[in-house]
Design a protein around this motif. Structure first.
Motif, PDB file in Angstrom:
ATOM      1  N   ILE A  93       3.449   6.009  -2.810  1.00  0.00           N
ATOM      2  CA  ILE A  93       4.717   6.637  -3.210  1.00  0.00           C
ATOM      3  C   ILE A  93       4.777   6.787  -4.721  1.00  0.00           C
ATOM      4  N   ASN A  94       4.406   5.735  -5.445  1.00  0.00           N
ATOM      5  CA  ASN A  94       4.467   5.756  -6.910  1.00  0.00           C
ATOM      6  C   ASN A  94       3.617   6.866  -7.513  1.00  0.00           C
ATOM      7  N   GLU A  95       2.554   7.238  -6.824  1.00  0.00           N
ATOM      8  CA  GLU A  95       1.650   8.260  -7.347  1.00  0.00           C
ATOM      9  C   GLU A  95       2.265   9.654  -7.336  1.00  0.00           C
ATOM     10  N   VAL A  96       3.243   9.896  -6.454  1.00  0.00           N
ATOM     11  CA  VAL A  96       3.760  11.264  -6.308  1.00  0.00           C
ATOM     12  C   VAL A  96       5.281  11.398  -6.411  1.00  0.00           C
ATOM     13  N   GLY A 146       0.824  -1.210   0.000  1.00  0.00           N
ATOM     14  CA  GLY A 146       0.000   0.000   0.000  1.00  0.00           C
ATOM     15  C   GLY A 146       0.852   1.251   0.000  1.00  0.00           C
ATOM     16  N   LEU A 147       1.932   1.217   0.763  1.00  0.00           N
ATOM     17  CA  LEU A 147       2.835   2.358   0.855  1.00  0.00           C
ATOM     18  C   LEU A 147       3.487   2.650  -0.495  1.00  0.00           C
ATOM     19  N   ALA A 162       6.689  11.417   0.089  1.00  0.00           N
ATOM     20  CA  ALA A 162       7.123  10.125  -0.447  1.00  0.00           C
ATOM     21  C   ALA A 162       8.546   9.815  -0.011  1.00  0.00           C
ATOM     22  N   LEU A 163       9.393  10.830   0.020  1.00  0.00           N
ATOM     23  CA  LEU A 163      10.772  10.621   0.472  1.00  0.00           C
ATOM     24  C   LEU A 163      10.824  10.183   1.937  1.00  0.00           C
ATOM     25  N   ASP A 168      16.520   6.343  -9.522  1.00  0.00           N
ATOM     26  CA  ASP A 168      16.518   4.893  -9.311  1.00  0.00           C
ATOM     27  C   ASP A 168      15.324   4.430  -8.476  1.00  0.00           C
ATOM     28  N   SER A 169      14.292   5.246  -8.412  1.00  0.00           N
ATOM     29  CA  SER A 169      13.160   4.917  -7.534  1.00  0.00           C
ATOM     30  C   SER A 169      12.493   3.594  -7.897  1.00  0.00           C
TER      31      SER A 169
END
Length: 186
Positions: free
Chosen positions: A52-55, A47-48, A102-103, A63-64
């Motif tokens: 994170i992927n959205e923003v 879920g996390l 997100a970071l 390298d995310s």
């Protein structure tokens, strides 16, 4: 530096979560118990990572995509004969609406790779397993290097104390919500 501030400002929540997780890890005696523990990680991290992927701004953290963990957890669960559960949603997760939040969440996820080698070794000794450890293996021999690269990127992101506070708050909320998720589901 932001990475140093994060370590200091999240220390209490990190220690609370770590104590709960280590206690649970030490209590694992069967492959099924280990798989169930991995399912807790999968549910929360899955879920996390979606949030994170959205923003996440991949220009600021190129390298995310290499830093995703849920597939490794799903592979481990499958290797142990289980199926990946649903992922956390809604109030089970921290608020992540912008790149800086997100970071903060990624700080928690990436930091988890550092203890992974210890956990992997502990589970192998307790259970005698040779499979189901890709998540806790992190980046293998590159774990320390990947952590350093992440910290360097992190230290370049926040430009003022207000932005640093956003990252720190998100990291603390990520630790707290993971603890709540863990307590609710184990």
């Amino acid at each position: 530096m932001l990475s140093d501030k994060l370590k200091e400002e999240t220390k209490t929540n990190h220690q609370i979560l770590e104590k709960a997780l280590v206690g649970q890890l030490k209590a694992v005696r069967t492959t099924q118990e280990y798989a169930n523990l991995l399912k807790l990680f999968y549910g929360y991290f899955g879920g996390l990572e979606t949030r994170i992927n959205e923003v996440i701004d991949t220009n600021l953290l190129p390298d995310s995509t290499e830093r995703r963990k849920t597939q490794a957890i799903a592979d481990d669960i499958k290797a142990l004969g289980g199926e990946a559960p649903d992922t956390a949603t809604g109030d089970d997760l921290p608020t992540i609406n912008i790149h800086l939040e997100a970071l903060g969440a990624l700080y928690v996820i990436e930091g988890s790779t550092l203890g992974g080698k210890i956990i992997s070794k502990m589970m192998q000794q307790q259970l005698g397993l040779v499979t189901g450890f890709s998540f806790f293996a992190g980046y293998g021999e590159k774990t320390e290097q990947m952590w350093d690269v992440f910290k360097q990127a992190l230290n370049r992101q926040a430009e003022n104390p207000e932005q640093e506070a956003v990252v720190i708050a998100a990291a603390n909320q990520t630790f707290l919500k993971f603890g709540e998720w863990f307590n609710k589901n184990h």
